[in-house]
Scaffold this motif. Structure first.
Motif, PDB file in Angstrom:
ATOM      1  N   TRP A 143      -5.191   2.093  -3.123  1.00  0.00           N
ATOM      2  CA  TRP A 143      -3.958   1.775  -2.401  1.00  0.00           C
ATOM      3  C   TRP A 143      -4.137   0.710  -1.335  1.00  0.00           C
ATOM      4  O   TRP A 143      -3.217  -0.051  -1.051  1.00  0.00           O
ATOM      5  CB  TRP A 143      -3.296   3.030  -1.835  1.00  0.00           C
ATOM      6  N   SER A 144      -5.331   0.616  -0.733  1.00  0.00           N
ATOM      7  CA  SER A 144      -5.540  -0.399   0.303  1.00  0.00           C
ATOM      8  C   SER A 144      -5.462  -1.816  -0.261  1.00  0.00           C
ATOM      9  O   SER A 144      -5.194  -2.773   0.458  1.00  0.00           O
ATOM     10  CB  SER A 144      -6.899  -0.191   0.983  1.00  0.00           C
ATOM     11  N   SER A 186       0.831  -1.204   0.000  1.00  0.00           N
ATOM     12  CA  SER A 186       0.000   0.000   0.000  1.00  0.00           C
ATOM     13  C   SER A 186       0.865   1.252   0.000  1.00  0.00           C
ATOM     14  O   SER A 186       0.568   2.234  -0.701  1.00  0.00           O
ATOM     15  CB  SER A 186      -0.926   0.013   1.218  1.00  0.00           C
TER      16      SER A 186
END
Length: 318
Positions: A67-68, A14
């Motif tokens: 991004w997670s 991430s």
């Protein structure tokens, strides 16, 4: 008074995708918000005034679905997220991030990066003839090729036809080595590149031998009726009005056509009208035809490309 807040990230992947190549994403976040953005390990530190920090946190949060999950993020994603915040389109942004158009041979996800790109995709999916006009790097040809290949692989069309005018951009065809096909191949290279993203090169060669996939100069289209085919005309700004009319009238039953071009990069002689410009003027209000206009905001190549486009647009403004 300046302050600092931190956002913990779930894992190293991430952190990597949020930072971007050479931390380019952090620089974009900083430029968009005025905050200082620093990544230390798996923690993002945001420093600045309260309003700068709040805006930066909102931007980071709006990209959470990417991004997670360790999905790549680039400058276009951040700019679109900022646009969504400014126009209260957060729901549209989430939908944009979720909608996967395709996956290439490496398993990478292909999706619209901007709201205009998404409108372009929807236009192609719902119209038999779509024009897309915009500067370099906006994904005009690539997205059209993605849609064409996906439809072809789903057996929605029997043939895939990719064409463009073989107009010199400073070079002369006669001085290039080889026969006519070898001479025009450099002009068709971008279309081949798009195909290779989704189909093995060996399979492409076989399909081309059978005439199922055709990559050819626009002159090869004369006198034909293109039935049950997905047709892409690239670099349409370099067609003459007669060539454009000729190709548009080749459209047959159960076929779909996408015409792409950039009116600021015409390689025709100065006195020659562009077939794309003429078609835009004549056909703009014809029912069943979609016109999509992409701008420098939709550039998804290297960050310099957008700045180059903007500089040229400024220079051309009276």
């Amino acid at each position: 008074m300046p302050q600092t807040v931190s956002i913990p990230l779930p894992n190293s992947q991430s952190a990597i995708v949020l930072a971007g190549y050479q931390e380019e994403n952090l620089k974009v976040l900083s430029r968009q918000t005025g905050a200082v953005v620093v990544l230390r390990g798996q923690e993002l530190f945001i420093s600045g005034e309260a309003d700068q920090i709040a805006l930066c946190r909102q931007l980071v949060k709006s990209l959470d679905s990417l991004w997670s999950q360790g999905k790549p993020i680039d400058r276009a994603d951040i700019l679109t997220a900022r646009q969504a915040l400014d126009t209260q389109r957060q729901d549209d942004l989430q939908s944009l991030q979720r909608d996967i158009l395709a996956r290439n041979r490496r398993g990478e996800e292909i999706r619209a990066k901007t709201f205009r790109q998404r409108q372009y995709i929807k236009a192609v999916q719902t119209h038999d003839l779509t024009f897309c006009i915009g500067p370099a790097g906006t994904g005009k040809t690539f997205l059209a090729a993605v849609l064409a290949v996906q439809a072809f692989l789903a057996n929605q069309y029997e043939r895939l036809i990719l064409t463009r005018p073989a107009v010199e951009a400073g070079e002369k065809l006669g001085f290039l080595p080889g026969d006519l096909q070898q001479k025009v191949n450099p002009y068709l290279r971008p279309l081949y590149d798009a195909l290779y993203e989704f189909i093995e090169p060996e399979k492409i060669a076989s399909l081309m031998e059978r005439g199922v996939i055709e990559v050819a100069p626009i002159a090869y289209m004369r006198g034909r009726t293109l039935n049950n085919a997905f047709i892409i005309l690239d670099e349409a700004q370099n067609t003459t009005p007669a060539q454009m009319k000729m190709l548009l009238t080749r459209l047959g039953f159960r076929s779909r056509m996408v015409v792409t071009g950039d009116l600021t990069q015409t390689d025709l002689a100065p006195q020659q009208s562009s077939g794309l410009a003429v078609a835009q003027k004549i056909l703009h209000h014809v029912e069943g035809i979609a016109f999509c206009n992409l701008t420098q905001v939709d550039v998804v190549r290297h960050p310099l490309v957008q700045r180059i486009v903007a500089a040229y647009e400024h220079q051309d403004t009276p």
